[in-house]
Design an enzyme around this catalytic site. Structure first.
Site, PDB file in Angstrom:
ATOM      1  N   ASP A 317       0.890  -1.246  -0.025  1.00 35.38           N
ATOM      2  CA  ASP A 317       0.097   0.052  -0.166  1.00 35.38           C
ATOM      3  C   ASP A 317       1.046   1.129  -0.010  1.00 35.38           C
ATOM      4  O   ASP A 317       2.361   1.248   0.501  1.00 35.38           O
ATOM      5  CB  ASP A 317      -0.964   0.019   1.179  1.00 35.38           C
ATOM      6  CG  ASP A 317      -1.901   0.996   1.063  1.00 35.38           C
ATOM      7  OD1 ASP A 317      -2.070   1.765  -0.024  1.00 35.38           O
ATOM      8  OD2 ASP A 317      -3.059   0.966   1.580  1.00 35.38           O
TER       9      ASP A 317
HETATM   10  C1  BGC Z   1      -5.021   3.318   0.087  1.00 38.86           C
HETATM   11  C2  BGC Z   1      -5.227   2.364  -1.164  1.00 38.86           C
HETATM   12  C3  BGC Z   1      -5.013   3.096  -2.367  1.00 38.86           C
HETATM   13  C4  BGC Z   1      -3.363   4.127  -2.364  1.00 38.86           C
HETATM   14  C5  BGC Z   1      -3.342   4.485  -3.600  1.00 38.86           C
HETATM   15  C6  BGC Z   1      -3.805   4.175  -0.026  1.00 38.86           C
HETATM   16  O1  BGC Z   1      -3.773   5.166   0.930  1.00 38.86           O
HETATM   17  O2  BGC Z   1      -4.993   2.723   1.265  1.00 38.86           O
HETATM   18  O3  BGC Z   1      -6.386   1.878  -1.066  1.00 38.86           O
HETATM   19  O4  BGC Z   1      -5.008   2.184  -3.316  1.00 38.86           O
HETATM   20  O5  BGC Z   1      -3.579   4.823  -1.292  1.00 38.86           O
HETATM   21  O6  BGC Z   1      -4.230   5.629  -3.719  1.00 38.86           O
END
Ligand code: BGC
Length: 840
Positions: A317
């Site tokens: 993530d």
């Molecule tokens: C989130 C993810 C997301 C990623 C990219 C993160 O803060 O937890 O779900 O895909 O950001 O935006």
């Protein structure tokens, strides 16, 4: 009901390689090249440590430990991945270690709107990836649709619809030059009622998430790679990321859970999605049993790549990577959106120095390239083509919408509406003469344009103040997070939000009806105490319940909205309440008010919100959604599962003990014998259904003790499953084989056509006495069937071996337990007119 038996030693945390220790180790390696020999010895010893860890865990099954599992299983092209692996292996064979290092890391690329771009190997024709959000539609750009959200699709209980939605959505991602769509979401599962991201997943049940998530993967992957997230046990937003605190760091919350709970609840849906062929898995922000998810060798190496035999790649993530070599050893393949651990050729250097096994780096690159071939990304558009970095500057408009998606978008919007109260036929409306419409949710928000360089995320659209934005930026708690959105809520906030092509509001759609029916409309969209015209045939009150990534919800009902309902109901004896809700919304402030005649949970329908709700209110379509979670009478009825674990002692290492085991949502209410307001699976229609003809034809035999059912993934023995024909992608082949069916007959005994959602629940024979999980009934089948008046439909639930198995922590295997399985078929978890049993 049985009481939850508590694990004997829940406070014992025994990570054998905790996150902090692994991170220090990484830093040490980077700074002190001379420690190569001890490092190598340590790596060689890791499998041994792992074996010791496993032994220890068997002795104390209830410990919340995260034993090390090394080496990382290598992808080998299982099943239909073999051709892609052959191609990838020959490309990677020609890569230098520097190139391999390069393809594993996120890079800054300002030329497109992708939320992440991964490194390339141009010499060999590998361009890297455009990764982009998310599970409810392409986000932050123009020319795309805003689909119904995960929870709304969960409320539809329609697997075919989930597939169709993903098909259209995936094609949009592809037309925009996205290779990896960052969805679907099956974690959080909804452990806590106030969880800020529960609405991104399908519902608070692993079976429902597994079935709908698998269909979403299949649909998306006709065009792009799906990245299922967030792996694993990511159940709260509070303390999800480390926070700098006067020179110290407060680590992310550690989700502490036992092995059985992991398998039967949190891992369960991921297994179904891996079986469906998902190409990418995103590891989460939280720690699991004290080790960060993106460097947790037990969850990535042991569970995902070993036990589930996952052949694709694991991406962190965003900023969820917290160490260099340890995260690589633990199975992380790609770090996003950038990395400070792998960005200066550290992986290449570690291979050269012996600190990282060369096969691991090759495996990382091979998994990344194999997935690219396997899911047709070698034929894709240029990275992010069609997604400009700045929508305010001149750009070519790429319309990614398929006109054929229109009917599906409307159908999705329709099917997630759940009618929970309908007195005296208040609904459907029948050519009303006078209608009054109230509430801030009835009309679209006042502005919907990009804000500065990027298209605003929903949390900016609703107008957060500076302290809140600062909280988001620093990972600190967000003060006074909003409970509602001023304007029709069609999607939640954060990275799961989408970019609707338009917003059809309830008021827009009702106005069109009023024209046809000659209805007089009166409205007030701002006051909480509006004037009510006495001739109103009905008063429609539109409110919402907002939720977003980054914070957990401050409560389960907004008092101003409740006041509005009560005020209208005091002057209108036919008050109909519609709630666009990003999660559980309590209604007990007014549900027993006799003037509140109907209540509709409208969830998060996407861009066709108004059009859909009007069709339901006016009876063109009978509501067919069912609750994918439990609505309590009062917040305290959720007990310890109401809100997030707080870091009360201001510790640098926040802990969250999942002592309830698998008993979340309806299982928790059953286990504690608490009566909910509206139970899981509940929902009304405009007709009535009768259930009859239960037939149980199940032939599941108890797993004999001698049977070796666990996949070959144990520490230090072998690093892949390639010689085991009993293992498929997804795990043990036999888990997915049918062990029989349960059938029932559904009759429409009312006057209108409607879809019913018959549900199958099983009560699995009691688990071992040292289990933390008292047995409750669990969902193991559902169907959605349209039945005409006076007609019947036969439904047949297929049971897989997985569905009648429990995880045996000592044998480290799924086993069919011996005893009597109770069978319940009905309209919700509590309303099951058909009961029976089978014995193993
Ligand atoms: C989130 C993810 C997301 C990623 C990219 C993160 O803060 O937890 O779900 O895909 O950001 O935006």
């Amino acid at each position: 009901m049985e009481q939850a038996s508590q694990p004997s030693n829940v406070n014992e945390k025994g990570p054998l390689l905790g996150g902090a220790r692994q991170s220090k180790f990484a830093v040490f390696c980077g700074q002190h090249k001379l420690v190569l020999i001890p490092v190598t010895v340590m790596i060689l010893l890791l499998p041994l440590l792992g074996l010791l860890a496993l032994k220890k865990r068997h002795a104390h099954a209830m410990n919340f430990t995260s034993p090390v599992v090394y080496p990382s299983p290598q992808g080998y092209g299982a099943g239909n991945w073999s051709t892609a692996y052959q191609k990838a292996q020959s490309m990677v064979a020609n890569m230098s270690f520097e190139e391999m290092n390069n393809v594993t890391m996120g890079v800054v690329d300002g030329s497109n709107g992708c939320v992440g771009v991964s490194g390339s190997a141009p010499r060999l024709g590998f361009p890297g990836y455009c990764l982009h959000d998310a599970g409810n539609g392409v986000r932050n750009t123009d020319g795309v649709n805003g689909y119904a959200s995960g929870l709304h699709i969960g409320a539809s209980w329609n697997a075919t619809l989930a597939y169709e939605r993903a098909q259209f959505m995936g094609a949009e991602f592809r037309r925009k030059g996205v290779n990896v769509a960052l969805g679907p979401v099956v974690g959080p599962i909804g452990r806590i009622a106030e969880g800020g991201r529960n609405w991104e997943a399908f519902g608070a049940d692993p079976y429902l998430d597994g079935i709908l998530g698998a269909q979403s993967v299949i649909g998306l992957q006709e065009s792009v790679i799906a990245s299922v997230k967030h792996f694993v046990a990511y159940e709260q937003e509070s303390n999800r990321n480390p926070i700098a605190d006067s020179g110290n760091t407060i680590l992310s919350t550690s989700a502490n859970l036992d092995d059985q709970t992991m398998h039967e609840l949190y891992l369960w849906p991921f297994q179904d999605l891996v079986y469906a062929g998902v190409g990418c898995v995103m590891c989460s922000y939280n720690r699991i049993n004290s080790t960060y998810a993106c460097e947790n060798s037990k969850t990535i190496n042991g569970l995902l790549k070993g036990e589930l035999n996952f052949q694709g790649f694991v991406v962190s993530d965003w900023a969820g990577q917290h160490s260099g070599i340890p995260s690589a050893d633990a199975g992380l393949d790609m770090a996003m959106p950038t990395t400070t651990y792998w960005n200066e050729r550290q992986l290449e250097q570690a291979v050269n120095s012996g600190a990282l096994n060369k096969t691991r780096l090759m495996d990382m690159a091979t998994r990344i390239v194999a997935t690219w071939y396997h899911l047709g990304q070698d034929q894709a558009l240029a990275l992010g083509a069609g997604m400009p970095p700045n929508l305010l500057l001149p750009h070519n408009y790429t319309d990614a919408k398929d006109p054929a998606s229109k009917s599906s978008l409307l159908q999705q919007a329709l099917e997630g509406h759940v009618l929970v109260k309908n007195l005296n036929g208040a609904l459907p409306l029948d050519k009303p003469r006078v209608l009054s419409i109230f509430g801030y949710d009835a009309t679209a928000q006042a502005t919907y344009v990009p804000d500065g360089q990027l298209f605003p995320q929903s949390w900016e659209v609703i107008g957060l103040g500076l302290p809140q934005l600062e909280g988001i930026a620093s990972n600190a708690p967000v003060p006074d997070p909003p409970e509602i959105q001023n304007g029709t809520l069609v999607v939640g906030g954060g990275s799961g939000s989408n970019t609707p092509a338009y917003i059809s509001s309830p008021y827009d759609a009702i106005q069109a009806r009023a024209y046809n029916d000659d209805t007089a409309l009166f409205f007030d969209f701002t006051s909480t105490a509006p004037s009510v015209i006495a001739s109103s045939d009905a008063c429609l009150v539109f409110v919402n319940e907002y939720s977003s990534e980054v914070w957990d919800r401050p409560g389960l009902a907004d008092s101003d909205s409740d006041l509005l309902v009560t005020n209208v109901a005091s002057a209108c004896n036919n008050t109909i309440v519609v709630i666009h809700s990003a999660g559980i919304r309590l209604v007990d402030a007014w549900i027993n008010n006799p003037n509140v005649t109907a209540v509709l949970y409208a969830h998060l329908p996407g861009q066709d919100a108004g059009r859909a709700v009007a069709q339901i209110l006016y009876g063109d379509v009978s509501p067919s959604g069912r609750l994918p979670y439990t609505v309590a009478k009062q917040a305290s009825d959720f007990g310890t599962l109401l809100g997030p674990c707080q870091n009360q002692k201001n510790s640098l290492s926040p802990q969250c003990d999942f002592t309830e085991g698998t008993n979340v949502d309806y299982r928790s209410f059953l286990a504690r014998n608490v009566t909910p307001r509206y139970e899981f699976g509940y929902g009304l229609t405009y007709t009535t259904f009768d259930y009859s003809g239960l037939e149980i034809a199940v032939n599941a035999t108890v797993t004999p003790n001698a049977t070796m059912v666990a996949p070959v993934y144990a520490n230090g023995t072998t690093n892949d499953n390639s010689n085991n024909t009993n293992i498929v992608i997804g795990g043990q082949r036999s888990l997915f084989e049918s062990v029989g069916t349960v059938r029932a007959t559904i009759s429409n005994t009312g006057k209108v056509a409607a879809a019913e959602v018959p549900q199958l629940y099983l009560q699995i024979p009691a688990k071992s006495s040292n289990s933390s999980n008292p047995t409750t009934r669990v969902l193991r089948g559902f169907q959605k069937v349209m039945v005409q008046p006076n007609e019947t439909a036969q439904v047949s639930f297929n049971l897989r071996r997985k569905d009648v198995s429990t995880w045996d922590v000592v044998r480290q295997a799924w086993v069919v337990p011996s005893g009597k399985f109770q069978v319940f078929v009905g309209k919700s978890v509590l309303d099951t007119p058909l009961t029976g049993s089978f014995t193993t």
